[in-house]
Design an enzyme around this catalytic site. Structure first.
Site, PDB file in Angstrom:
ATOM      1  N   ASP A  21      30.247 -21.693 -50.679  1.00 45.57           N
ATOM      2  CA  ASP A  21      31.393 -20.772 -50.541  1.00 45.57           C
ATOM      3  C   ASP A  21      32.693 -20.955 -50.881  1.00 45.57           C
ATOM      4  O   ASP A  21      33.751 -20.459 -51.025  1.00 45.57           O
ATOM      5  CB  ASP A  21      31.197 -20.149 -49.047  1.00 45.57           C
ATOM      6  N   GLY A  22      33.069 -22.470 -50.239  1.00 47.46           N
ATOM      7  CA  GLY A  22      34.471 -22.792 -50.505  1.00 47.46           C
ATOM      8  C   GLY A  22      34.744 -22.960 -52.078  1.00 47.46           C
ATOM      9  O   GLY A  22      35.948 -22.588 -52.418  1.00 47.46           O
ATOM     10  N   ALA A  29      32.963 -15.415 -40.896  1.00 51.09           N
ATOM     11  CA  ALA A  29      33.302 -16.668 -41.189  1.00 51.09           C
ATOM     12  C   ALA A  29      34.411 -17.123 -39.785  1.00 51.09           C
ATOM     13  O   ALA A  29      33.831 -17.032 -38.561  1.00 51.09           O
ATOM     14  CB  ALA A  29      34.473 -16.738 -42.320  1.00 51.09           C
ATOM     15  N   TYR A  30      35.678 -17.302 -39.778  1.00 50.65           N
ATOM     16  CA  TYR A  30      36.237 -18.115 -38.702  1.00 50.65           C
ATOM     17  C   TYR A  30      36.219 -16.672 -37.577  1.00 50.65           C
ATOM     18  O   TYR A  30      36.240 -16.950 -36.322  1.00 50.65           O
ATOM     19  CB  TYR A  30      37.604 -18.221 -39.117  1.00 50.65           C
ATOM     20  N   SER A  60      33.361 -16.914 -35.157  1.00 47.90           N
ATOM     21  CA  SER A  60      33.414 -18.221 -34.399  1.00 47.90           C
ATOM     22  C   SER A  60      34.493 -17.662 -33.336  1.00 47.90           C
ATOM     23  O   SER A  60      34.121 -18.449 -32.142  1.00 47.90           O
ATOM     24  CB  SER A  60      33.843 -19.396 -35.068  1.00 47.90           C
TER      25      SER A  60
END
Length: 267
Positions: A45-46, A161-162, A165
């Site tokens: 993904d990055g 994603a972030y 979390s």
């Protein structure tokens, strides 16, 4: 059709890229790294997100294909052993691309200068060694006075994603909604925030006004040191990231595969 390949430099990826180039050349595919029609991202993904930012000024005319060579890929539909099948589908299939919403970020400085950014996943506002103090507006109306480590604004796909979390909800991209999650907010008798993620409609926007001359803003994880900013506005962009749809897994299949995996029940 003009194609370019974006990749990381891991051995497994480089072997996959070499084979992919060989197959594409045999099919007489034109390579064009400057103005491609299709960007094939090989890695994770990055790698794909980095490729998007490389071509974000051509976002309306470029489609992306993700080939996964690592352990986890939310945006990558193909595995390295599917290269032949992927190339055949690329050349033979003429489906409309799948489109995912992007985050538009407008940073306005005290001098009146405006800087624009696009994000696939999210943007966060933080201070490095101090508490972030900021006023948060929704549609130019004050919503809360935030105190804490920071704030994160995400797209629907970025909700995996972030933002996830941080306790945010996972949102289907067809909703085209913005989500803001708090990062370690301070709540006591003096400072009060909602202390919960908020999700706003696609025709609304969020404005963050930091009470600091210097803070850090991230765009898809890339750090930007900001000084003398007046405010940051977030909204869903009228642009979208486009993925070739052949072999494209639907959103909840991606979520299930990324976070739950196979059912390991012994029943």
């Amino acid at each position: 059709m003009k194609v370019t390949i974006a990749h990381n430099n891991y051995d497994k990826t480089l072997k996959t890229v070499a084979y992919l180039k060989e197959i594409l050349k045999k099919k007489n595919v034109v390579f064009d790294a400057k103005y491609p029609d299709v960007v094939i991202s090989v890695g994770g993904d990055g790698t794909l997100i980095n490729a998007f930012h490389r071509y974000e000024n051509q976002v309306d005319s470029v489609r992306f294909i993700g080939v996964h060579t690592g352990h986890l890929g939310f945006y990558t539909d193909w595995r390295n052993y599917d290269i032949d099948k992927m190339v055949d589908a690329l050349l033979l299939t003429d489906e409309a691309p799948a489109k995912y919403p992007l985050l538009e970020i407008k940073l306005i400085t005290e001098s009146g200068e405006t800087k624009y950014h696009l994000a696939v996943n999210e943007s966060a506002v933080k201070r490095v060694s101090h508490t972030l103090e900021a006023d948060v507006y929704i549609n130019d109306e004050l919503f809360e006075n935030f105190r804490g480590d920071g704030l994160c604004v995400s797209t629907p796909t970025g909700s995996t994603a972030y933002s996830k979390s941080l306790g945010g909800a996972v949102i289907h991209p067809r909703l085209k909604a913005l989500q803001m999650t708090e990062i370690a907010s301070i709540n006591n008798r003096v400072f009060r925030t909602l202390s919960a993620p908020i999700v706003i409609a696609p025709d609304q926007w969020i404005t963050i006004v930091p009470n600091a001359d210097h803070f850090v803003m991230t765009v898809d994880g890339a750090r930007i040191d900001v000084r003398n900013a007046k405010k940051i506005e977030y909204r869903i962009s009228h642009h979208s990231i486009q993925f070739d749809q052949f072999g494209h897994h639907h959103f909840w299949s991606r979520v299930q595969d990324a976070f739950i995996g196979e059912n390991n029940s012994n029943d």
